[in-house]
Design a protein around this motif. Structure first.
Motif, mmCIF file in Angstrom:
data_model
loop_
_atom_site.group_PDB
_atom_site.id
_atom_site.type_symbol
_atom_site.label_atom_id
_atom_site.label_comp_id
_atom_site.label_asym_id
_atom_site.label_seq_id
_atom_site.Cartn_x
_atom_site.Cartn_y
_atom_site.Cartn_z
ATOM 1 N N SER A 1 0.845 -1.194 0.000
ATOM 2 C CA SER A 1 0.000 0.000 0.000
ATOM 3 C C SER A 1 0.880 1.242 0.000
ATOM 4 C CB SER A 1 -0.929 0.014 1.210
ATOM 5 O OG SER A 1 -0.197 0.175 2.407
ATOM 6 N N HIS A 2 0.377 2.308 -0.598
ATOM 7 C CA HIS A 2 1.098 3.581 -0.618
ATOM 8 C C HIS A 2 0.115 4.679 -0.957
ATOM 9 C CE1 HIS A 2 0.834 3.065 -4.965
ATOM 10 N NE2 HIS A 2 1.452 1.904 -4.836
ATOM 11 N N GLN A 3 0.388 5.857 -0.502
ATOM 12 C CA GLN A 3 -0.414 7.000 -0.888
ATOM 13 C C GLN A 3 -0.065 7.380 -2.319
ATOM 14 O OE1 GLN A 3 -2.884 8.450 0.933
ATOM 15 N NE2 GLN A 3 -2.525 6.775 2.386
ATOM 16 N N HIS A 4 -1.035 7.994 -2.998
ATOM 17 C CA HIS A 4 -0.767 8.425 -4.372
ATOM 18 C C HIS A 4 0.008 9.734 -4.323
ATOM 19 C CE1 HIS A 4 -1.084 8.936 -8.608
ATOM 20 N NE2 HIS A 4 -1.735 10.072 -8.479
ATOM 21 N N LEU A 5 1.327 9.613 -4.163
ATOM 22 C CA LEU A 5 2.179 10.787 -4.032
ATOM 23 C C LEU A 5 2.386 11.459 -5.380
ATOM 24 C CD1 LEU A 5 4.863 9.276 -1.640
ATOM 25 C CD2 LEU A 5 2.841 10.587 -1.040
ATOM 26 N N PRO A 6 2.561 12.796 -5.397
ATOM 27 C CA PRO A 6 2.824 13.483 -6.667
ATOM 28 C C PRO A 6 4.056 12.955 -7.382
ATOM 29 C CG PRO A 6 2.296 15.065 -4.940
ATOM 30 C CD PRO A 6 2.438 13.717 -4.270
ATOM 31 N N SER A 7 5.086 12.549 -6.612
ATOM 32 C CA SER A 7 6.317 12.073 -7.249
ATOM 33 C C SER A 7 6.099 10.775 -8.002
ATOM 34 C CB SER A 7 7.409 11.880 -6.191
ATOM 35 O OG SER A 7 6.979 10.968 -5.200
ATOM 36 N N GLY B 1 -17.487 18.137 -20.191
ATOM 37 C CA GLY B 1 -17.672 17.098 -19.180
ATOM 38 C C GLY B 1 -16.483 17.005 -18.235
ATOM 39 N N THR B 2 -15.266 17.121 -18.784
ATOM 40 C CA THR B 2 -14.072 17.039 -17.942
ATOM 41 C C THR B 2 -13.966 18.235 -17.007
ATOM 42 O OG1 THR B 2 -12.966 15.909 -19.784
ATOM 43 C CG2 THR B 2 -11.574 16.698 -17.991
ATOM 44 N N GLY B 3 -14.297 19.424 -17.526
ATOM 45 C CA GLY B 3 -14.254 20.615 -16.682
ATOM 46 C C GLY B 3 -15.310 20.590 -15.595
ATOM 47 N N SER B 4 -16.472 20.007 -15.887
ATOM 48 C CA SER B 4 -17.530 19.912 -14.882
ATOM 49 C C SER B 4 -17.107 19.032 -13.715
ATOM 50 C CB SER B 4 -18.816 19.354 -15.515
ATOM 51 O OG SER B 4 -19.254 20.195 -16.570
ATOM 52 N N ALA B 5 -16.215 18.076 -13.976
ATOM 53 C CA ALA B 5 -15.723 17.189 -12.913
ATOM 54 C C ALA B 5 -14.537 17.794 -12.162
ATOM 55 C CB ALA B 5 -15.318 15.847 -13.516
ATOM 56 N N ASP B 6 -14.236 19.077 -12.429
ATOM 57 C CA ASP B 6 -13.137 19.780 -11.747
ATOM 58 C C ASP B 6 -11.824 19.011 -11.907
ATOM 59 O OD1 ASP B 6 -11.955 21.807 -10.316
ATOM 60 O OD2 ASP B 6 -12.303 20.853 -8.366
ATOM 61 N N SER B 7 -11.495 18.674 -13.163
ATOM 62 C CA SER B 7 -10.300 17.866 -13.423
ATOM 63 C C SER B 7 -9.067 18.697 -13.729
ATOM 64 C CB SER B 7 -10.565 16.920 -14.602
ATOM 65 O OG SER B 7 -11.618 16.033 -14.304
ATOM 66 N N TYR B 8 -9.240 19.970 -14.081
ATOM 67 C CA TYR B 8 -8.093 20.776 -14.498
ATOM 68 C C TYR B 8 -7.475 21.495 -13.311
ATOM 69 C CZ TYR B 8 -10.157 19.991 -19.088
ATOM 70 O OH TYR B 8 -10.685 19.414 -20.207
ATOM 71 N N GLY B 9 -6.175 21.733 -13.431
ATOM 72 C CA GLY B 9 -5.461 22.435 -12.371
ATOM 73 C C GLY B 9 -3.965 22.385 -12.606
ATOM 74 N N ARG B 10 -3.211 22.574 -11.556
ATOM 75 C CA ARG B 10 -1.762 22.608 -11.658
ATOM 76 C C ARG B 10 -1.199 21.186 -11.637
ATOM 77 N NH1 ARG B 10 1.485 26.757 -11.186
ATOM 78 N NH2 ARG B 10 -0.154 28.009 -10.252
ATOM 79 N N TYR B 11 -0.279 20.922 -12.560
ATOM 80 C CA TYR B 11 0.376 19.618 -12.652
ATOM 81 C C TYR B 11 1.871 19.830 -12.481
ATOM 82 C CZ TYR B 11 1.552 14.972 -14.475
ATOM 83 O OH TYR B 11 2.024 13.687 -14.615
ATOM 84 N N THR B 12 2.500 19.030 -11.628
ATOM 85 C CA THR B 12 3.907 19.213 -11.291
ATOM 86 C C THR B 12 4.699 17.960 -11.608
ATOM 87 O OG1 THR B 12 3.278 20.708 -9.490
ATOM 88 C CG2 THR B 12 5.521 19.828 -9.462
#
Length: 568
Positions: free
Chosen positions: A222-228, A414-425
């Motif tokens: 198990s692991h958290q879904h880390l950004p890295s 549809g994708t924007g309605s699901a609040d899918s966009y934002g900052r990606y690192t």
């Protein structure tokens, strides 16, 4: 006389003082030598521990803790002399010692181990907890209650029924720390690779060899879904003692959002290995290559659009032909995609909040428009070359435009309605940020991104590849079928297929080869960013000058040069 006696007594007193001082100095030197010898013995003992010379074969608590100090001492700095091979052998033999000793449980901060007596006549699979803070124990099948666990199939124990009715199973959870121990050549390249949580899971039946299981065992990490994790490739591996390195032979990896399931066909020490996909230098190199290629593509795509406008004004045929319109629609979507790419990959600070989500949605929209128009190019090519007859469509290009520009808009909504966009690192091996852009939020990377980008691209690419394959087959087989003579290389056919491949997005298919290594990533970035240049070359070859059109049109019956039977 009295004076002489006084002087003699004074001299004797001084002599006694000197002798006392000499005795004190001598005693101090002996103590100093003793301290020095004790310190030397202790230092030598510490060195011998990490050289695997002192505690070999000793597994009492003191010796385990003493040897475990080498996990941190044997670090990349190299200040402590270590024999990694001896130390690794020490821990590999621990399971055999555990099976032979009366102690069935070990509960230490860095080591959790237990021995379980298992009947070979069990009626169901066995599940053992692998929670790092607990001693391994038999648990139920509930994966939510026990996220870290191992499943041992019933068939494993049934295969041992002929020789024994019970077997001893040793389960070990070992935290090897951040040093070099159990890292191997794969993890000593300083590329940011590491073992998840520095944790190893050992399974052993002692002297009973277990290989090539008919039904593999399962280990869940198990692991958290880390950004890295976005930049890491996860793989299930086992420690190959003969090579002194990690290997994935006989193991498969199933990656999920918050856990990874390893399936292996043998028993030994297992771990989850993480290797970086992109480091900072690679990211910056790829960005420069892409920006240079996209800049060139934008220039040639603009030339393509201008050339179409000029030919449409001076050539009546362009007002009724659908093929040039489709080429220009693809050129426009690709031009706008490259333009938004430059804004998204800018060196200035990225916008935040609503502005970032809007920028991500615009970039996503033109990416989907590009995929869609490449698919429509393949559809039009199918009608012209493969189907040929009975292809009447009223308002043909208008309908294609509704699909080419409208379908991506629906997906974006549809994708924007699901609040899918934002900052990606994107981060490097030190977890430092190498690139920030407005794209999909990291929490939705495994849903919206894979469905609306990877899945959409896969569908359009498969369709385009099938159509291009059929067209190539027709190009190279039709001339031989109409003539009895053997022909030489059909170079016109080769150039035609290459030109058509730029329209249906063959340069994007190179993405499939990216997992093979760094060279394929650079090849993909270079050729894919130059797609606009290839489209311009194909467009000018077809329509300007006129002689080239006739020459290439002879290679494909009606390909790209024939009116569709639609009317606008």
């Amino acid at each position: 006389m009295v004076m002489r006696e006084f002087q003699f007594g004074q001299s004797a007193s001084r002599l006694n003082s000197v002798r006392s001082l000499e005795r004190l100095i001598s005693r101090g030197m002996k103590n100093s030598n003793n301290i020095r010898e004790q310190w030397g013995r202790k230092t030598e003992q510490s060195r011998n521990v990490c050289l695997g010379l002192i505690n070999e074969g000793r597994y009492e608590d003191f010796h385990l803790e003493n040897t475990a100090d080498c996990f941190t001492k044997c670090s990349e700095s190299g200040n402590e002399p270590c024999d990694l091979e001896n130390l690794q052998r020490y821990w590999l033999k621990f399971e055999y010692h555990l099976l032979e000793s009366p102690t069935s449980i070990v509960n230490m901060s860095f080591l959790k181990a237990a021995v379980q007596n298992v009947s070979t006549h069990i009626s169901k699979d066995l599940f053992f907890s692998l929670t790092p803070s607990q001693v391994p124990g038999l648990v139920t099948e509930d994966e939510h209650e026990h996220p870290d666990r191992v499943r041992l199939p019933r068939s494993l124990f049934e295969s041992l029924q002929e020789n024994r009715s019970e077997v001893l199973l040793a389960i070990t959870i070992l935290d090897v720390g951040p040093g070099n121990l159990f890292k191997g050549p794969q993890l000593s390249l300083e590329d940011g690779s590491y073992v998840l949580n520095n944790r190893l899971v050992g399974l052993s039946l002692g002297s009973i060899p277990v290989r090539k299981l008919a039904e593999p065992l399962e280990i869940t990490f198990s692991h958290q879904h880390l950004p890295s994790f976005q930049n890491m490739a996860l793989s299930c591996v086992f420690w190959d003692a003969t090579k002194g390195d990690w290997s994935s032979m006989g193991c498969s990896t199933e990656f999920r959002a918050k856990r990874t399931i390893c399936r292996c066909d043998h028993l030994t020490f297992f771990a989850l290995l993480l290797k970086p996909i992109l480091d900072q230098a690679t990211v910056q190199s790829l960005i420069r290559i892409s920006q240079a290629g996209c800049g060139a593509s934008m220039i040639f795509l603009a030339f393509t659009i201008v050339l179409y406008v000029v030919l449409r004004c001076y050539w009546q045929r362009f007002k009724s032909e659908d093929a040039p319109k489709i080429h220009v629609a693809l050129s426009m979507s690709l031009f706008l995609l490259n333009l938004t790419f430059f804004f998204n990959m800018g060196y200035g600070p990225q916008p935040s909040g609503v502005a970032c989500r809007v920028q991500a949605a615009v970039f996503h929209y033109f990416l989907l428009c590009t995929f869609t128009w490449m698919g429509l190019e393949a559809f039009h090519l199918y009608l012209l070359v493969i189907k040929v007859f009975n292809t009447y469509f009223g308002h043909y290009f208008l309908k294609l435009s509704f699909v080419g520009w409208g379908l991506p808009a629906l997906i974006i909504f549809g994708t924007g309605s699901a609040d899918s966009y934002g900052r990606y690192t994107i981060r490097d091996k030190r977890n430092a940020t190498t690139l920030e852009l407005c794209w999909f939020q990291e929490k939705t990377a495994f849903s919206a991104l894979y469905v609306t980008v990877h899945g959409y691209f896969l569908v359009t690419s498969l369709f385009s590849a099938v159509v291009l394959g059929l067209v190539a087959w027709k190009i190279f087989t039709l001339p031989r079928a109409t003539t009895d003579k053997e022909q030489g290389p059909n170079w016109k056919g080769v150039l035609t297929v290459l030109g058509l491949s730029s329209l249906v997005g063959a340069t994007w298919w190179l993405a499939i080869l990216m997992p093979l290594g760094w060279p394929t990533i650079y090849i993909f970035a270079l050729f894919n960013s130059l797609q606009g240049v290839f489209i311009f070359c194909w467009f000018t070859t077809l329509y300007f000058p006129r002689q080239s059109t006739v020459a290439f049109s002879s290679s494909v019956p009606q390909a790209d040069q024939v009116h569709t039977t639609s009317h606008e």
